[in-house]
Design an enzyme around this catalytic site. Sequence first.
Site, PDB file in Angstrom:
ATOM      1  CG  ASP A   1      -2.129  -0.721   1.170  1.00  0.00           C
ATOM      2  OD1 ASP A   1      -2.591  -0.923   0.043  1.00  0.00           O
ATOM      3  OD2 ASP A   1      -2.664  -1.119   2.222  1.00  0.00           O
ATOM      4  CB  CYS A   2       3.680   2.148   1.905  1.00  0.00           C
ATOM      5  SG  CYS A   2       2.563   2.001   3.302  1.00  0.00           S
TER       6      CYS A   2
END
Length: 812
Positions: free
Chosen positions: A487-488
Amino acid sequence: MRYGYFDDERREYVITTPETPYPWINYLGTEDFFSLISHRAGGYCFYRDARLRRLLRYRYNNVPTDVGGRYFYIHDAGDVWSPSHAPVGAPLDVYECRHGLGYTRIAGERRGVRADLLFFVPPGHTAEVHELRLRNTDSWPRTIKVFSFVEWCLWNAHDDMTNYQRNFSTGEVEVDQGGSTLYHKTEYRERRDHFAFYHVNAPVKGFDTDRESFMGPWGDFARPRAVVEGASRNSVASGWAPVASHGLEVSLAPGEEKVFVFTLGYVENPRDAKWEGDKTGVMNKTRARALIESFSRPEQVEAAMQKLSAKWTNMLAQYTVTSPDERLNRMVNVWNPYQCMVTFNMSRSASYFETGIGRGMGFRDSNQDLLGFVHLVPERARERILDIAATQKADGSAYHQYQPLTKRGNNDIGSGFNDDPLWLVSGVSAYVRETGDWSILGESVPFDNDPDSAAPLFEHLRRAFGHVLGNLGPHGLPLIGRADWNDCLNLNCFSETPDESFQTTGNRQGRTAESVFIAGMLVAVAPDYARLAEHVGQGAEARRARAAGKRMAEVILEHGWDGDWFLRAYDFFGNKVGSKENDEAQIFIEPQGFCVMAGVGVAGGQAKKALDAVKERLDTRYGIVLNSPAYTRYHVELGEISSYPPGYKENGGIFCHNNPWIMIAETVLGRGDRAFEYWKKIAPAYLEDESEVHRLEPYVYAQMIAGKEAARHGEAKNSWLTGTAAWNFVAISQHLLGVRPDWDGLRVRPCIGAEIGRYTVTRRCRGAEYRIHVKNGGGGRPPRLTVDGKPLDGDLVPYAPAGTTVVVTCEA
Ligand code: GLC
Ligand code: GLC
């Protein structure tokens, strides 16, 4: 250092001191009423949604630590204490907390009075039951005062923190049966048709429903005035903070024991039967009274506990192992599947690291969780798949999250996480392999919850797979979009403004940033997808999918190979991410795991090189870090990953979720001892002796353990709600112990290294039971099997008719 021990017989973790490094918690509830409970009785409960239907108030951020719960106070001739240690904190002569499967027992003893508390949510009921057993262990009679206490929060838990000017004026209660039943009815006068109550099955001396009356001005949980003075105020709340507290007086002869049952219940009324007759303003309590009746006697509590225990015994019998390693046994037989069920119930919403207020269910998360619980609750897994698929968008992409109550895609987060669609294919494949229920592919499911768009589930998979193939970048690798599994890693975000969300801000509309991880995943998923396509008669689509998988494998070797390991991505500018050309983060774990699991580079030797690079560069004493070296400064072109200080979370943390990908990849190469080594490094039962470093529960996985660059290397964060549970279960049960459901039979292929010599797996699948006795040489050789005494060609044990028992021997 340990703070307790495993009681394997009773399937409990026993905590022997209230002073653990962090609240060590458990979850209660199996259907729609759930609770979080710490070893000091902290936590809260809710019906379905921890934001909109939460019964109890809780305070966040750990100062003071773990405040809010179901509290009991004992006032013994001026001496005030709590059996769960909190909230009074008076030293106890005996303290013990037993977290079991869906229940928690806490025992405390001080100066000759022993209190045994049992907390659980009885199956089929929307309530927590608290049984309090008091015993005089001394040789003289005594009379003590007992106070219960809960604080209500049955309104929007987000408003509770942000708009309390409102609820300081809305609080309302009713007092019934002289105070034995205390009702919380805030907002019931208007649009709520539900309420809560706290009941004790005995007459009370007094009660309180107004917090300030109970606590006293400037009072606190540790020393409420009513308790210290030994007298309830019989307060009736009007606004401010409604609570429920019973005041009991209990006389105990030497050795005598008395049992009280408290019920903390949630009730919904039909709108046209909200009120009691025409007494406007008085709630209709018929349903509440029925619930109270169900637990008015200790025998009823006992019967409900037996039902709960049988439920778990039955569920956990789907996969059990008997091996010489008791830690392996307890992880596989009890704690890992237990955690998988908790992720089924909670997704990522309510834990001691997530408030229950923020996040909905993740599209990718829920599909992955399913890999770990599908064998435990196949019917509910089916339902879950259909719910998830109904949030998919018509173009095949997916809302990243959806809301559990409405089951609708969350517009605030939106879509564009380009791995998401593929997880639906993984989830459905796992379900069909487990159950043989191909009919699910024909089930009619809408897109984006629009009934007019309904199409067979297979069509959803077709669009999912097609969406990834339809969005390739300059090298022919899949575009990453907002992010992939990581997600990052936000390669189109370019955020310079604090508070902007890295996930939803897309400041550049690029079609260059590509993900080698998604590519590997596509290769891994393609054969499954093709198999499903064949089943529904779409042979041409199946051939296309297989060809696409093959092609993608070639593209990976051509553009996603860095010489010694797989690249991670290409960024917005087409620069390499996760390459030896970079000065930071030269290697990432995700593509090494997924590409090798998919078989990419196995024949050509790249797979072995990649895994050896993982060993050399990413492995640490506490597990495999996500990337190395971690980013030391903020890279605007990479997004959130570089926002974390080195060694934490996605920036060089040990992300336990994808460690199992490497374990499984090692088994692809036949290196079972290495796979088992990795497994043991993060399996919580093996970390028990180092609890002062690890700090979180030794019975469940945490999402992240601080990596080698972090100040507190080895310290875990974010226990319970993590895809780590499902993936580790898949790794250990299907790939290391090596028993996995395939389309036409159980695949038996152990690869666990020599340390575990002999073991037996009992697997129930599709109604039959398989007892698989393994003699393991650890060599990773093709196994030799017999089925009911007859030698078998290969390693696929054909599915047997339901009701039969099959005996398998396996030499590996
Ligand atoms: C969290 C998220 C998950 C994501 C992972 C890596 O665990 O829930 O969806 O894949 O972090 O960023
Ligand atoms: C995942 C990551 C976390 C990140 C979040 C953003 O949960 O683990 O680090 O902040 O995604 O949604």
